[in-house]
Enzyme design. Sequence first.
Site, PDB file in Angstrom:
ATOM      1  N   HIS A   1       0.627  -1.912  -0.312  1.00  0.00           N
ATOM      2  CA  HIS A   1      -0.079   0.410   0.145  1.00  0.00           C
ATOM      3  C   HIS A   1       0.640   1.535  -0.079  1.00  0.00           C
ATOM      4  O   HIS A   1       2.389   1.436   0.281  1.00  0.00           O
ATOM      5  CB  HIS A   1      -0.770   0.114   1.337  1.00  0.00           C
ATOM      6  CG  HIS A   1      -0.208   0.377   2.666  1.00  0.00           C
ATOM      7  ND1 HIS A   1      -1.125   1.374   3.570  1.00  0.00           N
ATOM      8  CD2 HIS A   1       0.755  -0.010   2.693  1.00  0.00           C
ATOM      9  CE1 HIS A   1      -0.245   0.896   4.876  1.00  0.00           C
ATOM     10  NE2 HIS A   1       0.797   0.676   4.516  1.00  0.00           N
TER      11      HIS A   1
ATOM     12  N   CYS B   1       5.929   6.905   4.495  1.00  0.00           N
ATOM     13  CA  CYS B   1       5.014   5.152   3.979  1.00  0.00           C
ATOM     14  C   CYS B   1       4.361   6.059   2.754  1.00  0.00           C
ATOM     15  O   CYS B   1       2.712   5.481   1.955  1.00  0.00           O
ATOM     16  CB  CYS B   1       3.906   5.800   4.879  1.00  0.00           C
ATOM     17  SG  CYS B   1       4.061   4.706   5.985  1.00  0.00           S
TER      18      CYS B   1
ATOM     19  N   HIS C   1       4.857  -0.123  -0.509  1.00  0.00           N
ATOM     20  CA  HIS C   1       5.800  -0.894   0.430  1.00  0.00           C
ATOM     21  C   HIS C   1       4.648  -1.558   0.183  1.00  0.00           C
ATOM     22  O   HIS C   1       3.736  -1.362   0.756  1.00  0.00           O
ATOM     23  CB  HIS C   1       5.985   0.580   1.262  1.00  0.00           C
ATOM     24  CG  HIS C   1       5.112   0.957   3.076  1.00  0.00           C
ATOM     25  ND1 HIS C   1       4.956   1.777   2.418  1.00  0.00           N
ATOM     26  CD2 HIS C   1       5.251   0.469   3.716  1.00  0.00           C
ATOM     27  CE1 HIS C   1       3.463   1.799   3.053  1.00  0.00           C
ATOM     28  NE2 HIS C   1       3.745   1.403   3.880  1.00  0.00           N
TER      29      HIS C   1
ATOM     30  N   HIS D   1       3.902  -5.313   3.944  1.00  0.00           N
ATOM     31  CA  HIS D   1       4.249  -5.702   5.197  1.00  0.00           C
ATOM     32  C   HIS D   1       3.371  -6.479   5.321  1.00  0.00           C
ATOM     33  O   HIS D   1       2.798  -7.058   4.619  1.00  0.00           O
ATOM     34  CB  HIS D   1       2.276  -4.388   6.327  1.00  0.00           C
ATOM     35  CG  HIS D   1       2.824  -3.451   6.342  1.00  0.00           C
ATOM     36  ND1 HIS D   1       4.488  -2.391   6.800  1.00  0.00           N
ATOM     37  CD2 HIS D   1       2.838  -1.543   5.908  1.00  0.00           C
ATOM     38  CE1 HIS D   1       4.399  -0.907   6.780  1.00  0.00           C
ATOM     39  NE2 HIS D   1       3.043  -1.001   5.969  1.00  0.00           N
TER      40      HIS D   1
ATOM     41  N   ASP E   1      -4.564 -10.499   0.911  1.00  0.00           N
ATOM     42  CA  ASP E   1      -3.329 -11.932   0.634  1.00  0.00           C
ATOM     43  C   ASP E   1      -2.290 -11.138  -0.700  1.00  0.00           C
ATOM     44  O   ASP E   1      -2.701 -11.465  -2.054  1.00  0.00           O
ATOM     45  CB  ASP E   1      -3.187 -13.066   0.955  1.00  0.00           C
ATOM     46  CG  ASP E   1      -1.719 -12.862   1.232  1.00  0.00           C
ATOM     47  OD1 ASP E   1      -1.057 -12.990   1.932  1.00  0.00           O
ATOM     48  OD2 ASP E   1      -1.514 -14.386   0.315  1.00  0.00           O
ATOM     49  N   HIS E   2      -1.432 -10.903  -0.582  1.00  0.00           N
ATOM     50  CA  HIS E   2      -0.034 -10.717  -2.213  1.00  0.00           C
ATOM     51  C   HIS E   2      -1.366  -9.562  -3.085  1.00  0.00           C
ATOM     52  O   HIS E   2      -1.143 -10.278  -4.074  1.00  0.00           O
ATOM     53  CB  HIS E   2       0.387 -11.548  -2.531  1.00  0.00           C
ATOM     54  CG  HIS E   2       1.237 -12.952  -1.666  1.00  0.00           C
ATOM     55  ND1 HIS E   2       1.162 -13.154  -0.651  1.00  0.00           N
ATOM     56  CD2 HIS E   2       2.709 -12.864  -2.056  1.00  0.00           C
ATOM     57  CE1 HIS E   2       1.534 -13.625  -0.555  1.00  0.00           C
ATOM     58  NE2 HIS E   2       2.975 -13.233  -0.475  1.00  0.00           N
TER      59      HIS E   2
ATOM     60  N   GLU F   1       0.691  -3.745  12.321  1.00  0.00           N
ATOM     61  CA  GLU F   1       1.651  -4.109  10.912  1.00  0.00           C
ATOM     62  C   GLU F   1       3.141  -4.255  10.622  1.00  0.00           C
ATOM     63  O   GLU F   1       3.130  -4.807  10.122  1.00  0.00           O
ATOM     64  CB  GLU F   1       0.595  -2.494  10.764  1.00  0.00           C
ATOM     65  CG  GLU F   1       1.622  -1.981   9.394  1.00  0.00           C
ATOM     66  CD  GLU F   1       1.201  -0.252   8.746  1.00  0.00           C
ATOM     67  OE1 GLU F   1       0.791  -0.242   7.748  1.00  0.00           O
ATOM     68  OE2 GLU F   1       2.110   0.526  10.022  1.00  0.00           O
TER      69      GLU F   1
END
Length: 137
Positions: A14, A33, A39, A41, A79-80, A126
């Site tokens: 995100h 960010c 980037h 997490h 996810d991904h 996070e």
Amino acid sequence: MIYITRRESFNSAHKLFKEEWTDERNLETFGKCSNPNWHGHNYYLYVTVKGEIDPVTGFVMDLKELKRLTRVYVTDKLDHRNINLDVDFMKGKMASTEVLAVEIFNQLKPHVEANGAFLHRVRLWETENNYVDYFGE
């Protein structure tokens, strides 16, 4: 009243930014960010449900069903993926951990309640140092 928690994990990218702002203002407000190249997490999601223990099953809620609901309505979508671009329930919203936790709660609440329990809390980690708790308030 008893509480039980299920943990899931997902990896997502995100960025925090406002399109109407300059890159400089985004950087000033959101720091790294706001990286234009995104980037990511490794998130940990804790879903806590509450209720009374069923005298027949001994469960507040069947954890296999909570796992299924969490995966179908939340982690499979995240996810991904890129939270800003790919996740239907995050379209047009700031992709902060705070907003994401609220939207995850909103995704799960009706499905948990349909199974006779109450969604008590969503905890979203996070980073090892930062997490959000949302109780639906």
